[in-house]
Design a protein around this motif. Sequence first.
Motif, PDB file in Angstrom:
ATOM      1  N   PHE A 165       0.821  -1.217   0.000  1.00  0.00           N
ATOM      2  CA  PHE A 165       0.000   0.000   0.000  1.00  0.00           C
ATOM      3  C   PHE A 165       0.854   1.267   0.000  1.00  0.00           C
ATOM      4  CE2 PHE A 165      -2.420  -3.346   2.155  1.00  0.00           C
ATOM      5  CZ  PHE A 165      -3.429  -3.513   1.213  1.00  0.00           C
ATOM      6  N   VAL A 177       9.202  10.175  -3.982  1.00  0.00           N
ATOM      7  CA  VAL A 177       9.352   9.077  -4.939  1.00  0.00           C
ATOM      8  C   VAL A 177       9.863   9.512  -6.318  1.00  0.00           C
ATOM      9  CG1 VAL A 177       6.961   9.017  -5.822  1.00  0.00           C
ATOM     10  CG2 VAL A 177       8.266   6.915  -5.626  1.00  0.00           C
ATOM     11  N   ARG A 210       3.920   3.652  -2.449  1.00  0.00           N
ATOM     12  CA  ARG A 210       4.422   3.886  -3.810  1.00  0.00           C
ATOM     13  C   ARG A 210       5.849   3.384  -4.000  1.00  0.00           C
ATOM     14  NH1 ARG A 210       2.946  10.032  -3.170  1.00  0.00           N
ATOM     15  NH2 ARG A 210       1.481   9.038  -1.760  1.00  0.00           N
ATOM     16  N   VAL A 234       6.878   7.034   3.397  1.00  0.00           N
ATOM     17  CA  VAL A 234       7.498   5.925   2.679  1.00  0.00           C
ATOM     18  C   VAL A 234       7.276   6.217   1.180  1.00  0.00           C
ATOM     19  CG1 VAL A 234       7.453   3.425   2.382  1.00  0.00           C
ATOM     20  CG2 VAL A 234       6.785   4.426   4.584  1.00  0.00           C
ATOM     21  N   ARG A 254       5.315   5.530  11.690  1.00  0.00           N
ATOM     22  CA  ARG A 254       5.348   6.545  12.764  1.00  0.00           C
ATOM     23  C   ARG A 254       6.117   6.045  13.979  1.00  0.00           C
ATOM     24  NH1 ARG A 254      -0.789   7.762  11.825  1.00  0.00           N
ATOM     25  NH2 ARG A 254      -0.604   8.907   9.872  1.00  0.00           N
ATOM     26  N   LYS A 306      -3.563  11.436  -2.668  1.00  0.00           N
ATOM     27  CA  LYS A 306      -3.491  11.390  -1.200  1.00  0.00           C
ATOM     28  C   LYS A 306      -4.879  11.713  -0.621  1.00  0.00           C
ATOM     29  CE  LYS A 306      -0.468  11.226   2.279  1.00  0.00           C
ATOM     30  NZ  LYS A 306       0.852  10.643   2.460  1.00  0.00           N
TER      31      LYS A 306
HETATM   32  N1  LIG Z   1       5.370  13.154  -1.590  1.00  0.00           N
HETATM   33  C1  LIG Z   1       5.783  11.883  -1.054  1.00  0.00           C
HETATM   34  C2  LIG Z   1       4.588  11.275  -0.355  1.00  0.00           C
HETATM   35  C3  LIG Z   1       4.916   9.915   0.248  1.00  0.00           C
HETATM   36  C4  LIG Z   1       3.691   9.272   0.861  1.00  0.00           C
HETATM   37  O1  LIG Z   1       2.665   9.910   1.127  1.00  0.00           O
HETATM   38  N2  LIG Z   1       3.790   7.969   1.083  1.00  0.00           N
HETATM   39  C5  LIG Z   1       2.701   7.234   1.670  1.00  0.00           C
HETATM   40  C6  LIG Z   1       2.741   5.796   1.227  1.00  0.00           C
HETATM   41  S1  LIG Z   1       2.561   5.686  -0.527  1.00  0.00           S
HETATM   42  C7  LIG Z   1       2.836   7.272   3.154  1.00  0.00           C
HETATM   43  O2  LIG Z   1       3.938   7.246   3.676  1.00  0.00           O
HETATM   44  N3  LIG Z   1       1.692   7.316   3.831  1.00  0.00           N
HETATM   45  C8  LIG Z   1       1.633   7.293   5.225  1.00  0.00           C
HETATM   46  C9  LIG Z   1       0.850   8.433   5.750  1.00  0.00           C
HETATM   47  O3  LIG Z   1       0.549   9.378   5.001  1.00  0.00           O
HETATM   48  O4  LIG Z   1       0.549   8.376   6.946  1.00  0.00           O
HETATM   49  C10 LIG Z   1       6.299  10.998  -2.196  1.00  0.00           C
HETATM   50  O5  LIG Z   1       5.796  11.148  -3.302  1.00  0.00           O
HETATM   51  O6  LIG Z   1       7.174  10.136  -1.974  1.00  0.00           O
END
Ligand SMILES: N[C@@H](CCC(=O)N[C@@H](CS)C(=O)NCC(=O)O)C(=O)O
Length: 225
Positions: A9, A66, A11, A52, A39, A110
Amino acid sequence: MYILYGGDFTRAPLVQWVLEEGKIDYELRKIDILKGEHRSADFLAINPAGLVPVLITPEGDALYEVAALMLYLADRHQLKDISPPLTDPDRGLFLSTVLHIAGEIQPEMKRFHFPHRFSLRAEDNAGVRDLAKSLVLGRLSVMDTRLAKRGPYVLGTRFSLADFYLSFWIAYLDRDYVCNEFPAIAKLYGLVRSRQSTIPYLAETERMAEAYAEMIKRKPGGVIA
Ligand SMILES: N[C@@H](CCC(=O)N[C@@H](CS)C(=O)NCC(=O)O)C(=O)O
């Protein structure tokens, strides 16, 4: 040797695919974002932003974002088959597309996946999600018109990581709807989906997207707080 922090889940498969394409040595360390491991104190010590994927370079730098990770790896390892080099005339259209996906499509994704973070009242979650989806569809409509004129890939007849990047988010949005609405994008998605190196990644992303959609249905108040 690189270390990639990724997991289901997330990217991170986008970066993993670039590493595999370049036959670059790496170790994958899985972070379970559903359990909130991003976290944990241990992970925050690696990436205080709590996001991540993270790529640790052989020199020990911890990089995130990413799109930056994909471009960095492609440049550093001269992956010309998936990324036009610095002085290549296609570089402009390539960067324009990659940064558009990073800056204009991803933030809406998001909101689509975490609507509860963008609404003050639980009853607004569905509206936030719908609006995010319609904003992405607007962006895809523009992309579809351009691809219809100069396709089938983002760079015409030349495949690049921009195509995989776009396909990844289509798989996570609503690929059947997108492919029905936008024929040029459907063609690109079909071509990317049939490449030997991308089949396992996109098939897995489709499974993840379906599983996440089910979780959102069961927990409309937020799968991850
Ligand atoms: N702008 C960052 C955003 C990274 C991101 O939102 N990753 C998600 C997973 S795909 C994450 O860590 N989500 C956890 C959260 O928002 O709590 C990128 O593109 O790498």
